[in-house]
Enzyme design. Structure first.
Site, PDB file in Angstrom:
ATOM      1  CE  LYS A 312      -4.085   2.063   2.676  1.00  0.00           C
ATOM      2  NZ  LYS A 312      -2.785   3.628   2.531  1.00  0.00           N
ATOM      3  CG  PHE A 409      -3.180  -0.730  -7.622  1.00  0.00           C
ATOM      4  CD1 PHE A 409      -5.002  -0.577  -7.582  1.00  0.00           C
ATOM      5  CD2 PHE A 409      -2.378   0.648  -7.725  1.00  0.00           C
ATOM      6  CE1 PHE A 409      -6.037   0.526  -6.778  1.00  0.00           C
ATOM      7  CE2 PHE A 409      -3.261   1.954  -6.658  1.00  0.00           C
ATOM      8  CZ  PHE A 409      -4.655   1.497  -6.913  1.00  0.00           C
ATOM      9  CD  GLU A 480      -0.927   5.177   4.368  1.00  0.00           C
ATOM     10  OE1 GLU A 480      -1.300   6.179   4.724  1.00  0.00           O
ATOM     11  OE2 GLU A 480      -1.314   4.919   3.201  1.00  0.00           O
TER      12      GLU A 480
HETATM   13  N1  LIG Z   1      -1.930  -1.285  -3.864  1.00  0.00           N
HETATM   14  C1  LIG Z   1      -2.748  -0.497  -3.631  1.00  0.00           C
HETATM   15  N2  LIG Z   1      -4.491  -0.464  -4.191  1.00  0.00           N
HETATM   16  C2  LIG Z   1      -5.381   0.000  -3.763  1.00  0.00           C
HETATM   17  N3  LIG Z   1      -4.761   1.326  -2.828  1.00  0.00           N
HETATM   18  C3  LIG Z   1      -3.729   1.931  -3.096  1.00  0.00           C
HETATM   19  C4  LIG Z   1      -2.469   0.696  -3.368  1.00  0.00           C
HETATM   20  N4  LIG Z   1      -1.191   1.771  -2.920  1.00  0.00           N
HETATM   21  C5  LIG Z   1      -1.803   2.928  -2.356  1.00  0.00           C
HETATM   22  N5  LIG Z   1      -2.960   2.199  -2.490  1.00  0.00           N
HETATM   23  C6  LIG Z   1      -3.868   4.013  -1.689  1.00  0.00           C
HETATM   24  O1  LIG Z   1      -4.283   3.832  -0.733  1.00  0.00           O
HETATM   25  C7  LIG Z   1      -5.349   4.358  -0.229  1.00  0.00           C
HETATM   26  C8  LIG Z   1      -6.643   3.703   0.517  1.00  0.00           C
HETATM   27  O2  LIG Z   1      -5.967   3.819   1.167  1.00  0.00           O
HETATM   28  P1  LIG Z   1      -5.809   5.330   2.942  1.00  0.00           P
HETATM   29  O3  LIG Z   1      -6.646   4.446   4.073  1.00  0.00           O
HETATM   30  O4  LIG Z   1      -4.269   5.556   3.072  1.00  0.00           O
HETATM   31  O5  LIG Z   1      -6.519   6.113   2.030  1.00  0.00           O
HETATM   32  P2  LIG Z   1      -7.606   7.281   2.536  1.00  0.00           P
HETATM   33  O6  LIG Z   1      -7.997   8.034   1.455  1.00  0.00           O
HETATM   34  O7  LIG Z   1      -7.591   7.794   3.923  1.00  0.00           O
HETATM   35  O8  LIG Z   1      -9.322   6.162   1.894  1.00  0.00           O
HETATM   36  P3  LIG Z   1     -10.483   5.873   1.074  1.00  0.00           P
HETATM   37  O9  LIG Z   1      -9.344   6.409  -0.305  1.00  0.00           O
HETATM   38  O10 LIG Z   1     -10.350   4.701   1.267  1.00  0.00           O
HETATM   39  O11 LIG Z   1     -11.498   6.738   1.129  1.00  0.00           O
HETATM   40  C9  LIG Z   1      -6.159   4.793  -1.899  1.00  0.00           C
HETATM   41  O12 LIG Z   1      -7.095   5.318  -2.252  1.00  0.00           O
HETATM   42  C10 LIG Z   1      -4.689   4.605  -2.756  1.00  0.00           C
HETATM   43  O13 LIG Z   1      -4.315   6.218  -3.433  1.00  0.00           O
END
Ligand SMILES: Nc1ncnc2c1ncn2[C@@H]1O[C@H](COP(=O)(O)OP(=O)(O)OP(=O)(O)O)[C@@H](O)[C@H]1O
Length: 669
Positions: A312, A409, A480
């Site tokens: 992630k 991805f 993360e």
């Molecule tokens: N391998 C991956 N697959 C999907 N998302 C990923 C990946 N790596 C990074 N991400 C990021 O992680 C984000 C989701 O996690 P995170 O909780 O940090 O984001 P958020 O903006 O707080 O929450 P969300 O996008 O779920 O509303 C995704 O929107 C994307 O930008």
């Protein structure tokens, strides 16, 4: 409908005696106009006024449905502008069209249109806390010599469009001229809703999720007048529900009302999402992931299903499109275009894609990368130091200070084919068929490890060890955490949904909260001691889109730098400060100052707790208490979200339950 020569109102709903799932609503005391004539704005304003007093989604849907039925019958050309006005939009999100109107411009227009003065407006604003209510009061107390020329729906909408294209010198005065002209024609409650539209804060609880189903119901009823006699109430209810879901689903893959609304109006009750296709150049709503409290919970959810774990990455989500004309465009998580911010991305994608890739839409994370000193993935903050790429902060190949790597991805569309229903394993194959091998540091596939169905169980030691090692690798590589995704079963791409198919496992679940919250400062106290002269603490809130209310979550007073305190003292001044708690703030706190919702901050806490003071997620976990977080700490400003896109009450309720489940699993260990 036969042309009528007398003024008419909404068509009377069918008077069937069979029970109706959506009781044919009584039309609002509708504005009169003739069949075939353009519809008055009063028709919308009266409906908005009724909606304002309504909390329930069902009643709101039926009020809106009724309004649309009149428009469909008498002035179908006004349906599209009406949908835009109801959803407080002026164009599709990706067009990045803005009115760019502040409270002060509206105030200046109000002074001119109603012959009042700034001081009086300020006093009233302190009393009402809403510029729309202030404007309404000004208009109501104004003596008019002659009745104003009626405002039309199409005129209000085209005036908004005209405002959005005003640029350059004297654009402010031209905008003011347009607004004054509109204001001078306002009748009844039109002024209130016109001003709320101008300041982008309608406050009628009508979001797309209510407006689109309401339109679907109206189209179904008007296109099939005998609907209420067909089948049982349950059948009809189901038909309407299927149609509503189809329209919302269509919007998720093609968020453009200009395409969806005419298509629905043409197809009527037979409207199907398969009649519309994704279009490269129009961003789809991204799929979202659910939070988990660790690997055991993820394994429990994916038992006996093949799944993949991916790094992630901590960067910026990017939906990358290749259009029919060969151009590459990039959209952010919110659907805003960010192509100009990443000129280097265009070159990377062009170099990495094979000639066979004529069109595509794929999902990726853009991450800052230091290629000079070995290969180092940078933090999100470092990536944020790149210019925003607007017209004032042009990013050119020469001005780039932070290099990027694109970690791809997923793919949702390839060479004219929609891939949403295909399982992830197959989508990945499509992806790799369109691109050359990875170019480390420029173009890479998200690092992954696969667990096949046979090994997917909580008691499989080898699987647990494998995923734990992968998570540690990810954390060592500045990620993360990991994303865990189903590969074969129930593994389609679900636009806009936060589904169980994608789970996020973050480092923080061991340290405290599973996730951070994106909250809005809605008030503050005057600081003491070292912080005298600044605001401290701030009162933070989440948003409840169901009721359009901000609900307080916690006070936050740590994590800020002194310079940030100074900046915020200047920022929260003038129009951004309210002297009275607005009715749409839910809390038992009484800070010294109330702020307009303006910004979003990322906040981390230790854990969730039920609170008698804070009202976040009230009713979701406890009937009369909300949820708060303990030991909250400011992490960063979230620049890519508007206040209404912050953490929702439902997110917080879900996180609270997730914490409880985590405690259950730990206790079970
Ligand atoms: N391998 C991956 N697959 C999907 N998302 C990923 C990946 N790596 C990074 N991400 C990021 O992680 C984000 C989701 O996690 P995170 O909780 O940090 O984001 P958020 O903006 O707080 O929450 P969300 O996008 O779920 O509303 C995704 O929107 C994307 O930008």
């Amino acid at each position: 409908m036969s042309p009528s020569s007398t003024p008419t109102t909404a068509p009377a709903p069918s008077s069937s005696s069979s029970p109706s799932p959506v009781p044919p609503p009584m039309p609002p005391p509708s504005a009169c106009w003739r069949d075939g004539q353009p519809a008055p704005y009063l028709h919308i304003a009266r409906t908005f006024n009724l909606l304002e007093g309504e909390k329930g989604r069902i009643k709101a849907t039926s009020l809106l449905c009724n309004m649309f039925r009149s428009l469909l019958a008498l002035s179908p050309a006004d349906v599209l502008p009406a949908v835009y006005l109801c959803t407080n939009k002026i164009a599709a999100d990706h067009e990045n069209k803005e009115l760019n109107i502040g409270g002060s411009l509206v105030t200046a227009a109000l002074e001119e249109a109603c012959g009042t003065n700034r001081l009086k407006i300020r006093e009233m604003f302190n009393k009402f806390g809403d510029l729309g209510d202030v404007a309404q009061e000004c208009r109501q107390t104004q003596r008019l010599l002659a009745p104003p020329t009626p405002l039309l729906i199409k005129d209000v909408f085209s005036a908004l469009q005209k405002i959005s294209v005003q640029t350059g010198s004297r654009s402010t005065s031209r905008k003011k001229g347009i607004i004054v002209h509109l204001m001078r024609s306002c009748r009844e409650k039109e002024m209130k809703f016109l001003v709320r539209t101008l300041v982008r804060n309608l406050r009628i609880g009508a979001m797309l999720r209510t407006v689109l189903p309401a339109l679907a119901h109206a189209v179904a009823m008007n296109s099939c007048p005998t609907l209420h006699q067909e089948g049982t109430a349950e059948n009809i209810k189901e038909k309407l529900q299927v149609l509503s879901m189809a329209v919302v689903e269509a919007y998720n893959i093609l968020p453009n009302l200009d395409l969806i609304v005419p298509s629905l109006m043409n197809q009527g009750i037979d409207f199907s999402v398969s009649s519309l296709s994704m279009v490269p150049g129009i961003p789809i709503k991204p799929m979202l992931a659910k939070i988990t409290n660790g690997i055991p919970q993820a394994l429990k959810l994916f038992e006996n299903k093949a799944f993949t774990c991916e790094y992630k990455y901590d960067g910026q989500r990017a939906q990358i499109h290749k259009l029919v004309d060969g151009s590459i465009r990039v959209f952010s998580r919110n659907g805003d275009e960010s192509t100009s911010r990443f000129p280097d991305l265009i070159d990377i994608i062009k170099e990495s894609s094979k000639p066979v890739a004529s069109t595509f839409i794929m999902d990726a994370e853009i991450v800052g990368i230091d290629r000079k000193n070995g290969y180092r993935i940078m933090s999100f903050q470092e990536l944020s130091s790149r210019g925003r790429g607007g017209k004032d902060t042009l990013v050119t190949s020469e001005s780039i200070k932070v290099d990027i790597c694109i970690f791809v991805f997923d793919i949702m569309f390839a060479n004219g084919e929609q891939l949403l229903g295909f399982p992830l394993r197959l989508r990945r194959k499509y992806l790799k068929d369109l691109f050359y091998d990875e170019k480390p540091g420029y173009f890479e596939y998200a690092k992954e490890t696969t667990v096949e169905a046979d090994d997917a169980c909580l008691t499989c030691e080898a699987t647990l060890t494998k995923i734990n090692a992968f998570l540690e690798d990810a954390l060592r590589s500045s990620c993360e955490g990991i994303m865990v995704k189903t590969l074969d079963v129930d593994a389609g791409y679900s636009p806009s949904k936060r589904s169980d198919k994608w789970l996020k496992v973050k480092r923080d679940y061991v340290e405290g909260l599973n996730d951070t919250l994106d909250l809005v400062p809605i008030g503050a106290w005057h600081g003491n001691g070292r912080k005298a002269g600044w605001y401290s603490p701030f009162l933070m809130a989440c948003f409840n889109p169901e009721t359009e209310e901000y609900q307080s979550v916690c006070r936050v007073m740590s994590g800020f730098s002194d310079s940030f305190y100074i900046e915020m003292k200047q920022f929260f001044s003038g129009d951004k400060v309210l002297s009275k708690k607005p009715p749409y703030y839910q809390t038992r706190e009484a800070p010294d100052m109330w702020f307009c919702p303006q910004v979003v901050w990322e906040i981390r806490g230790a854990d969730f707790t039920v609170s008698p003071v804070h009202h976040a997620a009230i009713g979701l976990v406890h009937p009369s208490r909300g949820i708060s977080i303990r030991f909250p700490r400011f992490i960063s400003c979230v620049s890519d979200r508007s206040p209404e896109e912050c953490s929702t009450a439902a997110d917080i309720g879900e996180m609270f339950h997730s914490q409880t489940r985590k405690m259950d699993i730990t206790a079970g260990d």
